[in-house]
Write a protein that holds these residues in place. Structure first.
Motif, short mmCIF file in Angstrom:
data_model
loop_
_atom_site.label_atom_id
_atom_site.label_comp_id
_atom_site.label_asym_id
_atom_site.label_seq_id
_atom_site.Cartn_x
_atom_site.Cartn_y
_atom_site.Cartn_z
N PHE A 1 53.55 31.76 53.59
CA PHE A 1 52.12 30.81 53.67
C PHE A 1 50.74 32.17 53.33
CE2 PHE A 1 47.67 30.22 55.18
CZ PHE A 1 47.20 29.25 53.83
N ARG A 2 50.66 32.71 52.16
CA ARG A 2 49.95 33.65 52.48
C ARG A 2 48.66 33.67 52.47
NH1 ARG A 2 52.33 38.10 49.66
NH2 ARG A 2 50.32 39.25 50.51
N PHE A 3 48.49 34.19 54.35
CA PHE A 3 46.67 34.08 55.14
C PHE A 3 46.43 35.13 54.07
CE2 PHE A 3 43.73 34.88 58.01
CZ PHE A 3 42.89 33.47 57.46
N ASP A 4 45.90 36.21 53.63
CA ASP A 4 45.71 37.10 53.07
C ASP A 4 44.85 36.88 51.03
OD1 ASP A 4 47.97 37.16 51.42
OD2 ASP A 4 47.99 39.41 51.63
N PHE A 5 46.22 35.92 50.84
CA PHE A 5 45.15 35.63 49.53
C PHE A 5 44.04 34.48 49.72
CE2 PHE A 5 49.88 35.47 46.76
CZ PHE A 5 49.21 37.64 46.83
N ALA A 6 44.80 33.45 50.87
CA ALA A 6 43.91 32.14 51.23
C ALA A 6 42.29 32.18 51.39
CB ALA A 6 44.68 31.49 52.23
N VAL A 7 42.28 33.58 52.19
CA VAL A 7 40.65 34.26 52.53
C VAL A 7 40.45 35.40 51.62
CG1 VAL A 7 39.83 36.32 54.10
CG2 VAL A 7 41.57 35.27 55.17
N VAL A 8 40.97 35.20 50.16
CA VAL A 8 40.65 35.88 49.22
C VAL A 8 39.70 35.34 48.42
CG1 VAL A 8 40.85 37.48 46.94
CG2 VAL A 8 41.71 38.08 49.75
N ALA A 9 40.89 34.06 48.74
CA ALA A 9 39.90 32.90 47.75
C ALA A 9 39.02 32.31 48.16
CB ALA A 9 41.33 31.60 47.86
N ALA A 10 38.77 32.20 49.37
CA ALA A 10 37.53 31.37 50.07
C ALA A 10 36.12 32.33 49.94
CB ALA A 10 37.67 31.75 51.84
N VAL A 11 36.68 33.84 50.27
CA VAL A 11 35.65 34.17 49.66
C VAL A 11 34.97 33.97 48.79
CG1 VAL A 11 34.96 36.97 49.85
CG2 VAL A 11 36.34 36.25 51.61
N CYS A 12 35.98 34.32 47.46
CA CYS A 12 35.69 33.88 45.86
C CYS A 12 34.75 32.72 46.25
CB CYS A 12 36.92 34.64 45.28
SG CYS A 12 37.63 36.03 44.80
N PHE A 13 34.88 31.20 46.50
CA PHE A 13 34.91 30.58 46.19
C PHE A 13 33.03 30.23 47.41
CE2 PHE A 13 38.45 28.14 45.97
CZ PHE A 13 38.53 27.27 44.69
N PHE A 14 33.11 31.69 47.88
CA PHE A 14 31.60 31.46 48.72
C PHE A 14 31.06 32.60 47.57
CE2 PHE A 14 28.76 34.52 51.54
CZ PHE A 14 28.35 33.28 51.96
N VAL A 15 31.76 33.45 46.63
CA VAL A 15 30.14 34.28 46.06
C VAL A 15 30.21 33.40 44.99
CG1 VAL A 15 31.09 36.21 44.29
CG2 VAL A 15 31.74 36.24 46.68
N ASP A 16 30.98 33.08 44.61
CA ASP A 16 30.87 31.09 43.87
C ASP A 16 29.46 30.70 43.99
OD1 ASP A 16 31.36 29.46 41.52
OD2 ASP A 16 31.89 28.55 42.32
N TYR A 17 29.56 30.07 44.68
CA TYR A 17 28.33 29.68 45.41
C TYR A 17 27.13 30.41 45.20
CZ TYR A 17 25.85 27.23 48.67
OH TYR A 17 24.30 26.58 49.59
N LEU A 18 26.89 31.26 45.91
CA LEU A 18 25.81 32.40 46.33
C LEU A 18 25.70 32.51 44.69
CD1 LEU A 18 26.70 34.62 48.81
CD2 LEU A 18 25.24 32.84 48.55
N LEU A 19 26.21 32.81 43.81
CA LEU A 19 25.96 33.69 42.60
C LEU A 19 25.68 31.91 41.74
CD1 LEU A 19 29.14 35.72 41.04
CD2 LEU A 19 26.47 36.07 41.63
N GLY A 20 25.55 30.50 41.83
CA GLY A 20 25.24 29.74 41.46
C GLY A 20 24.00 29.04 41.64
N ARG A 21 23.71 29.29 43.32
CA ARG A 21 21.83 29.35 44.25
C ARG A 21 20.99 30.24 43.39
NH1 ARG A 21 21.20 25.47 46.66
NH2 ARG A 21 19.64 25.88 48.26
N ILE A 22 22.00 31.70 43.39
CA ILE A 22 20.85 32.66 42.73
C ILE A 22 20.21 32.40 41.51
CG2 ILE A 22 20.85 35.53 41.97
CD1 ILE A 22 22.22 36.03 44.84
N SER A 23 21.28 32.00 41.09
CA SER A 23 21.05 31.12 38.89
C SER A 23 20.31 30.31 39.27
CB SER A 23 22.49 30.88 38.45
OG SER A 23 22.21 30.08 37.39
N GLN A 24 20.22 29.39 39.62
CA GLN A 24 19.45 28.34 39.57
C GLN A 24 17.99 28.85 40.45
OE1 GLN A 24 21.47 24.53 42.28
NE2 GLN A 24 22.90 24.06 41.05
N THR A 25 18.13 29.91 41.20
CA THR A 25 16.69 30.30 42.03
C THR A 25 16.18 31.08 40.80
OG1 THR A 25 17.68 30.52 43.83
CG2 THR A 25 15.89 31.58 43.26
N ILE A 26 16.84 31.68 39.82
CA ILE A 26 16.33 32.48 38.32
C ILE A 26 15.25 31.58 37.57
CG2 ILE A 26 16.57 34.32 37.12
CD1 ILE A 26 19.19 35.41 39.00
N ARG A 27 16.23 30.34 37.32
CA ARG A 27 15.91 29.54 36.80
C ARG A 27 14.53 28.95 36.66
NH1 ARG A 27 20.85 26.78 34.67
NH2 ARG A 27 22.17 28.62 33.43
#
Length: 98
Positions: free
Chosen positions: A72-98
């Motif tokens: 089990f690659r914990f490093d890959f899992a952490v990077v995936a979690a960070v990418c999901f979080f960045v996706d969430y943040l970008l979506g929220r910022i995108s909704q705020t801008i509209r």
């Protein structure tokens, strides 16, 4: 007004790219949990290159042997979690801008 909409669309697309990358990392993490799948799929060199691309502080951190003979690659899992979080943040910022 059009520039704000264009920025919102660009952020949405960037968030989507982060989401796809995170999903791919999750799938790769699951595949590596089983013995021989990486060799069978021919992705060993890709995994090595991806590990080298990670920051030194996290690369290779948390390699946990699984009962299935893989790791089990914990490093890959952490990077995936960070990418999901960045996706969430970008979506929220995108909704705020509209």
């Amino acid at each position: 007004m059009d520039s704000r909409r264009a920025l919102a669309v660009a952020l949405s697309l960037l968030g989507f790219a982060f989401r796809l990358f995170a999903i791919g990392l999750c799938a790769l993490t699951v595949v590596l949990c089983f013995n021989g799948f990486a060799t069978m799929l021919g992705i060993v060199n890709f995994v090595v290159d991806l590990t080298r691309a990670l920051p030194d502080i996290i690369a290779g951190y948390g390699l946990i042997p699984t009962p299935f003979g893989g790791v089990f690659r914990f490093d890959f899992a952490v990077v995936a979690a960070v990418c999901f979080f960045v996706d969430y943040l970008l979506g929220r910022i995108s909704q705020t801008i509209r």
